[in-house]
Design a protein around this motif. Structure first.
Motif, mmCIF file in Angstrom:
data_model
loop_
_atom_site.group_PDB
_atom_site.id
_atom_site.type_symbol
_atom_site.label_atom_id
_atom_site.label_comp_id
_atom_site.label_asym_id
_atom_site.label_seq_id
_atom_site.Cartn_x
_atom_site.Cartn_y
_atom_site.Cartn_z
ATOM 1 N N GLN A 47 -33.107 64.823 106.060
ATOM 2 C CA GLN A 47 -34.588 65.053 106.006
ATOM 3 C C GLN A 47 -35.199 65.430 107.448
ATOM 4 O OE1 GLN A 47 -36.652 61.656 104.262
ATOM 5 N NE2 GLN A 47 -38.715 62.971 104.309
ATOM 6 N N TYR A 48 -35.612 66.613 107.678
ATOM 7 C CA TYR A 48 -36.202 67.150 108.836
ATOM 8 C C TYR A 48 -37.960 67.044 108.318
ATOM 9 C CZ TYR A 48 -31.865 68.430 110.834
ATOM 10 O OH TYR A 48 -30.698 68.471 111.255
ATOM 11 N N HIS B 126 -35.506 66.004 112.798
ATOM 12 C CA HIS B 126 -35.410 64.534 112.233
ATOM 13 C C HIS B 126 -36.149 63.604 113.440
ATOM 14 C CE1 HIS B 126 -33.994 60.598 111.597
ATOM 15 N NE2 HIS B 126 -33.556 61.010 110.285
ATOM 16 N N VAL B 127 -37.366 63.408 113.271
ATOM 17 C CA VAL B 127 -38.417 62.838 114.223
ATOM 18 C C VAL B 127 -37.786 61.684 114.787
ATOM 19 C CG1 VAL B 127 -40.699 61.573 114.377
ATOM 20 C CG2 VAL B 127 -40.255 63.393 112.776
ATOM 21 N N HIS C 33 -28.558 68.882 114.843
ATOM 22 C CA HIS C 33 -29.727 69.908 114.601
ATOM 23 C C HIS C 33 -29.231 71.260 114.992
ATOM 24 C CE1 HIS C 33 -32.396 66.119 114.789
ATOM 25 N NE2 HIS C 33 -33.196 66.767 114.418
ATOM 26 N N GLY C 34 -28.109 71.312 115.225
ATOM 27 C CA GLY C 34 -27.807 72.628 115.652
ATOM 28 C C GLY C 34 -27.939 73.277 117.056
ATOM 29 N N GLY C 35 -28.345 72.301 117.921
ATOM 30 C CA GLY C 35 -28.693 72.452 119.226
ATOM 31 C C GLY C 35 -27.706 72.335 120.169
ATOM 32 N N ALA D 114 -24.202 61.893 108.826
ATOM 33 C CA ALA D 114 -25.054 62.660 108.824
ATOM 34 C C ALA D 114 -24.830 64.321 108.999
ATOM 35 C CB ALA D 114 -26.397 62.426 109.488
ATOM 36 N N ALA D 115 -23.889 64.385 110.034
ATOM 37 C CA ALA D 115 -23.263 65.476 110.276
ATOM 38 C C ALA D 115 -22.387 66.217 109.091
ATOM 39 C CB ALA D 115 -22.450 65.367 111.492
ATOM 40 N N SER D 116 -21.762 65.162 108.401
ATOM 41 C CA SER D 116 -20.703 65.734 107.270
ATOM 42 C C SER D 116 -21.712 65.708 105.860
ATOM 43 C CB SER D 116 -19.658 64.778 107.294
ATOM 44 O OG SER D 116 -20.051 63.440 106.954
ATOM 45 N N SER D 117 -22.941 65.412 105.751
ATOM 46 C CA SER D 117 -23.496 65.415 104.560
ATOM 47 C C SER D 117 -24.183 66.988 104.655
ATOM 48 C CB SER D 117 -24.478 64.271 104.400
ATOM 49 O OG SER D 117 -25.308 64.337 105.386
#
Length: 358
Positions: A210-211, A250-251, A337-339, A203-206
Motif C-alpha cells: 500500500q503506497y 509507503h509512508v 520502492h524501486g529506488g 513485502a518485496a516478494s508480494s
C-alpha cells in the motif's frame, strides 16, 4: 557391456516419440509407394504396349523395387531420426538428473546450454534457479551465523550476571540492574528490527504494497521534528531543506529510512556543525540526503555498510555500535520502492542518501 548397450536403447519419452514418428513416416512412405505403384501400373497398362505376361512381370518388378526402397528408407530414416532425437532431448535428461539432485538437497552443476532455442532458454532458466537457490541458502546460513554471533555475547553476559546474583557472588545495585535492563532492551530492539526485516522481505516478494501520495517535504520535516528533544539534550542542531513534491510511497517505511539515517548521523556525530537534511526533486526521482561530520568511511566499505549486522569498526562494542540492522532495513525499504541508497564520504564529512522514483 550390457549397460553400454542399454544406454543406446530408446526408453521413456524418447521411446514413445521415436515410435510415433517412425509410424507416421512409415505410413507416409507406404502410402506414397502404393500410390506410385498403382499409378505406374495403370499408365503402362493404358499404353497397351505390353501383353498380360509382360504387364504382370512389370508389376512384380516395380513392387519389389518399391518394397526394397521403402524398407531401406524406413530403417535408415528411423535410425537417423532416433539419433537426432536422442541428441535433441539430451538437455532434458541433464535437466532431469539435475532436478533429482536438487530434490535430494544437493546443488547440481549447471546444465550446459548448447542452443538458443526454447530448450536452451529452459536450461538457462534452470541454471538461474540453481544459482538463486545457492545464493539464498548462503544468505540464510550467513544470517543465522551472524544472528547467533550477535546474540551470544549479550546472552552470555546476562546469564553470567544473573547466575552470580543467584549464588550471591555479587550484590545487586541500581547501576547493575540498569545495565542488565539496558542489555535486555537492546536484545528486544534487535528482535523487533529482525521482524521488520522479515516484513519487508515479504513485502518485496508480494504483488501489492500500500503506497500513499505524500508530500516528501512534510514527511522529512516530521522525521526531523521527532529528534527535537534529542537535539536539545546533545546540542546537535538539525537543519532541513526540502522541495515540495508529492510522491507515492509507503509512508511508515520512508519515515523509518529517514529516522534511521538521522539516528546514525546523531549517534556517530563528531563535529560541531549541524546535521543537514536535504530533499530535492530531480528529473525522475526524489533525492534525500542526510549529511554530517563523523568518522571517515573508506570507499571500499561503502556497500558493506548496508549489509545485515555489518559494522565499520569491528572492535566497536555492541552498546556503542548498535545492532548493525538499521541501514540494512533502510536498504530493504528503499529497494522495495524501486529506488537506490548509498553513502558518499568527503574526509570526515559523510552523506547518506537515497532516491525514490517519481
Amino acid at each position: 557391456m550390457r549397460k553400454w548397450i542399454q544406454s543406446f536403447l530408446p526408453k521413456g519419452f524418447l521411446w514413445r516419440l521415436s515410435l510415433l514418428n517412425i509410424a507416421v513416416v512409415a505410413s507416409v512412405i507406404v502410402l506414397s509407394g502404393l500410390a506410385v505403384y498403382n499409378t505406374a501400373c495403370f499408365l503402362v497398362d493404358a499404353m497397351g504396349t505390353l501383353n498380360d505376361s509382360q504387364q504382370s512381370q512389370f508389376n512384380a518388378i516395380l513392387f519389389n523395387y518399391l518394397l526394397i526402397f521403402s524398407v531401406i528408407t524406413i530403417v535408415g530414416g528411423s535410425v537417423l531420426h532416433f539419433y537426432l532425437t536422442r541428441k535433441l532431448i539430451k538437455p532434458i535428461r541433464s535437466l532431469t538428473e539435475s532436478a533429482k539432485q536438487l530434490k535430494k538437497g544437493n546443488y547440481p552443476e549447471y546444465v550446459e546450454v548448447t542452443a538458443q532455442d526454447e530448450m536452451g532458454e529452459l536450461a538457462s532458466h534452470f541454471n538461474g534457479l540453481v544459482k538463486q537457490l545457492k545464493a539464498n541458502d548462503e544468505h540464510r546460513r550467513k544470517l543465522i551465523s551472524d544472528l547467533s554471533h550477535e546474540l551470544r555475547t549479550p546472552l552470555t553476559n546476562l546469564n553470567g550476571y544473573l547466575k552470580s546474583l543467584e549464588r550471591g557472588d555479587i550484590k545487586g545495585s541500581q547501576e547493575l540492574y540498569t545495565s542488565l535492563l539496558s542489555e535486555s532492551r537492546r536484545l528486544t530492539s534487535m528482535m523487533e528490527q529482525l521482524e521488520q526485516l522479515k516484513e519487508w522481505d515479504h513485502a518485496a516478494s508480494s504483488d501489492y504494497v500500500q503506497y500513499t501520495e505524500t508530500d516528501m517535504s512534510d514527511l522529512i520535516k516530521q522525521c526531523a521534528a521527532m529528534f527535537s528533544w534529542r537535539q536539545e539534550q546533545e546540542n546537535i542542531p538539525i537543519s532541513v531543506e526540502a522541495d515540495v513534491c508529492h510522491v507515492s510511497v509507503h509512508v511508515d517505511g520512508i519515515q523509518q529510512v529517514i529516522s534511521n539515517l538521522l539516528e546514525n548521523a546523531m549517534q556517530y556525530d563528531t563535529g560541531s556543525t549541524s546535521i543537514k537534511v536535504r530533499g530535492e526533486q530531480r528529473a525522475s526521482f526524489y533525492y534525500v540526503a542526510v549529511s554530517g561530520q563523523s568518522e571517515s568511511i573508506p570507499e571500499k566499505e561503502a556497500d558493506n555498510l548496508f549489509k545485515r549486522f555489518y559494522r565499520l569498526d569491528q572492535s566497536r562494542n555492541r552498546a556503542t555500535g548498535g545492532s548493525g540492522l538499521g541501514l540494512a532495513i533502510a536498504k530493504e525499504i528503499v529497494e522495495n520502492h524501486g529506488g537506490r541508497i548509498g553513502v558518499k564520504s568527503d574526509g570526515l564529512y559523510n552523506t547518506f542518501w537515497f532516491e525514490i522514483p517519481l
